[in-house]
Design an enzyme around this catalytic site. Structure first.
Site, PDB file in Angstrom:
ATOM      1  CG  HIS A  94      49.685   3.575  61.719  1.00 13.55           C
ATOM      2  ND1 HIS A  94      50.725   2.728  61.983  1.00 13.55           N
ATOM      3  CD2 HIS A  94      49.807   4.598  62.613  1.00 13.55           C
ATOM      4  CE1 HIS A  94      51.452   3.211  62.993  1.00 13.55           C
ATOM      5  NE2 HIS A  94      50.910   4.343  63.387  1.00 13.55           N
ATOM      6  CB  CYS A 113      68.862  25.798  83.679  1.00 10.14           C
ATOM      7  SG  CYS A 113      68.787  26.099  85.452  1.00 10.14           S
ATOM      8  CE1 TYR A 125      67.229  31.675  85.702  1.00  5.67           C
ATOM      9  CE2 TYR A 125      67.315  29.500  84.667  1.00  5.67           C
ATOM     10  CZ  TYR A 125      67.729  30.834  84.728  1.00  5.67           C
ATOM     11  OH  TYR A 125      68.626  31.298  83.833  1.00  5.67           O
ATOM     12  NE  ARG A 150      49.242   8.753  61.481  1.00  4.77           N
ATOM     13  CZ  ARG A 150      50.308   8.387  62.170  1.00  4.77           C
ATOM     14  NH1 ARG A 150      50.622   9.026  63.277  1.00  4.77           N
ATOM     15  NH2 ARG A 150      51.078   7.433  61.745  1.00  4.77           N
ATOM     16  NE  ARG A 153      53.706   0.839  58.667  1.00  3.59           N
ATOM     17  CZ  ARG A 153      52.394   0.524  58.645  1.00  3.59           C
ATOM     18  NH1 ARG A 153      51.895  -0.238  57.714  1.00  3.59           N
ATOM     19  NH2 ARG A 153      51.583   0.997  59.573  1.00  3.59           N
ATOM     20  CG  ASP A 191      72.533  26.562  78.644  1.00  2.58           C
ATOM     21  OD1 ASP A 191      72.281  26.222  77.472  1.00  2.58           O
ATOM     22  OD2 ASP A 191      72.330  27.702  79.087  1.00  2.58           O
ATOM     23  CE  LYS A 212      57.601   7.256  62.777  1.00  7.95           C
ATOM     24  NZ  LYS A 212      56.158   7.012  62.603  1.00  7.95           N
TER      25      LYS A 212
HETATM   26  C1  LIG Z   1      55.969   5.655  63.071  1.00 15.03           C
HETATM   27  C2  LIG Z   1      55.178   4.661  62.322  1.00 15.03           C
HETATM   28  C3  LIG Z   1      55.436   3.293  62.453  1.00 15.03           C
HETATM   29  C4  LIG Z   1      56.382   2.736  63.509  1.00 15.03           C
HETATM   30  O1  LIG Z   1      55.763   2.829  64.774  1.00 15.03           O
HETATM   31  P1  LIG Z   1      56.468   2.241  66.096  1.00 15.03           P
HETATM   32  O2  LIG Z   1      55.424   2.384  67.142  1.00 15.03           O
HETATM   33  O3  LIG Z   1      57.644   3.110  66.356  1.00 15.03           O
HETATM   34  O4  LIG Z   1      56.844   0.842  65.811  1.00 15.03           O
HETATM   35  C5  LIG Z   1      54.764   2.412  61.619  1.00 15.03           C
HETATM   36  N1  LIG Z   1      53.866   2.872  60.708  1.00 15.03           N
HETATM   37  C6  LIG Z   1      53.564   4.175  60.584  1.00 15.03           C
HETATM   38  C7  LIG Z   1      52.554   4.604  59.568  1.00 15.03           C
HETATM   39  C8  LIG Z   1      54.190   5.118  61.391  1.00 15.03           C
HETATM   40  O5  LIG Z   1      53.868   6.410  61.273  1.00 15.03           O
END
Ligand SMILES: *Cc1c(COP(=O)(O)O)cnc(C)c1O
Length: 376
Positions: free
Chosen positions: A168, A308, A261, A139, A219, A310, A43
């Site tokens: 998760h 800054c 700045y 979430r 994952r 750039d 992602k």
């Molecule tokens: C982003 C994500 C992962 C991967 O997490 P890492 O900490 O980058 O390994 C796995 N499962 C879900 C649902 C995520 O949103």
């Protein structure tokens, strides 16, 4: 086009070098270590490493890919990726068309989307989905207490096949692992022994520190890119990203003169300074103002004054032999010195995930070896 004589690359103001072999090494190492299937998380443009080249590189190793959005899945399909692509987050009923058209695997977190998908999915070839179980991250997903009931309701939708079941973890990268047991217990309460579904839980932190979370597939995201999310380091991962910019101007300023700045830095004595062509408009954190470091000629040099949009300014030492156009390393190695993503994140008061995914489009992404199509 002007050429950099050493590596025959076109001259680039600021760029990242992505080591695809390191990413391949990390994926293979994780797969060997866990002995499970690999769902490679790509992602957010593969955490700033380039979703298409990374996915092509991992195609022979990964069993499945995971993205956050339907658009990210479509990008991979249009690049010719044929392996299953899981969408980790809830999709909306309005997105069911492209999901079916591009053969993406959505995660199910509510009934409305499941019903809408069933409506348009062809009954002849069942559309595979993964059920997202909310065990405490809160979430997304179906609450663990309602999951068994939800699963039997899903069975009444003829066009959908629940291929996988996942949750998760909220605290896998923290020292206190107690809530992990709570989540795993909640999750286990919805699993049955004779179930064929693919079960997956472990993000990178859990891959490295929580073996009982490995189930059928893991994952990971961050660890594929060679970065450890926490202190546990049971396997050797290789960082895949180097971030470079160039010196654009050099000067010596008198004692008492300020820099950038707000003139937040004042020269305590006559000081040599170099402007580096990188700023927050490139995703280089403004929080590094007066606290970041870069590598010049293999040496650490401090950022002085404000970053800054750039450019940024660094302090040189009298012994430094630098010229306009020289390469500066923001993340990665130069000579014997190294600046890690972790170090940058810590100084900027954030996490490596944010540093990597904020690298801007003005920073050209290059690949080593040159990206090639691996999908067959
Ligand atoms: C982003 C994500 C992962 C991967 O997490 P890492 O900490 O980058 O390994 C796995 N499962 C879900 C649902 C995520 O949103």
């Amino acid at each position: 086009m002007q050429q950099d004589k050493k590596n025959k690359m076109p001259y680039l103001r600021a760029y990242t070098e992505i080591d695809l072999l390191a990413i391949r090494h990390n994926a293979e190492t994780i797969k060997r270590y866990t002995g499970r299937q690999l769902i490679a998380v790509v992602k957010a443009d593969a955490y700033g490493h380039g979703a298409v080249p990374v996915t092509e590189t991992l195609h022979p190793v990964a069993d499945m890919f995971a993205v956050a959005t339907v658009e990210e899945g479509i990008e991979l399909r249009e690049a010719g990726i044929r392996k299953p692509i899981l969408i980790l987050f809830s999709c909306l009923p309005a997105q069911t068309g492209p999901i079916v058209e591009f053969n993406l695997t959505p995660s199910i977190g509510d009934w409305g989307f499941a019903a809408a998908l069933n409506e348009i999915a062809p009954e002849t070839a069942s559309t595979k989905v993964h059920l997202n179980v909310n065990t405490g991250m809160n979430r997304s997903g179906v609450c663990w207490t309602e999951t068994l009931q939800f699963l039997s309701k899903l069975k009444t939708l003829p066009s959908l096949e629940v291929e996988g079941l996942f949750t998760h973890l909220a605290t896998a990268d923290e020292v206190d692992k107690s809530f992990i047991s709570v989540q795993l217990k909640r999750f286990s309460s919805v699993l049955s022994d004779n179930d064929e579904k693919k079960v997956h839980v472990a993000n990178s932190a859990a891959v490295l520190a929580v073996p009982e979370s490995h189930f059928d597939a893991v994952r990971p995201g961050l660890s594929l890119y060679g970065i450890y999310p926490a202190t546990e380091k049971p396997i050797l991962l290789k960082p895949a990203l180097t971030w470079k910019a160039r010196i654009g101007w050099i000067s010596t300023i008198s004692e008492g003169e300020g820099v950038s700045y707000g003139l937040t830095y004042k020269a305590p004595y006559p000081v040599s300074v170099a402007m580096v062509q990188i700023g927050y408009g490139d995703g280089y954190p403004r929080a590094l103002s007066g606290t970041g470091e870069v590598l010049i000629g293999g040496m650490r040099r401090p950022i002085i004054g404000r970053v800054c949009m750039d450019v940024s300014v660094v302090q040189l030492e009298p012994s430094d032999k630098v010229a306009i156009g020289d390469e500066v390393v923001l993340i990665g190695k130069q000579g014997d010195a190294e600046i890690t993503v972790d170090a940058v994140a810590q100084r900027a008061g954030t996490i490596p995930y944010e540093i990597l995914t904020q690298i801007g489009t003005r920073v050209k992404r290059t690949f080593r070896p040159v990206a090639h199509n691996n999908v067959d």
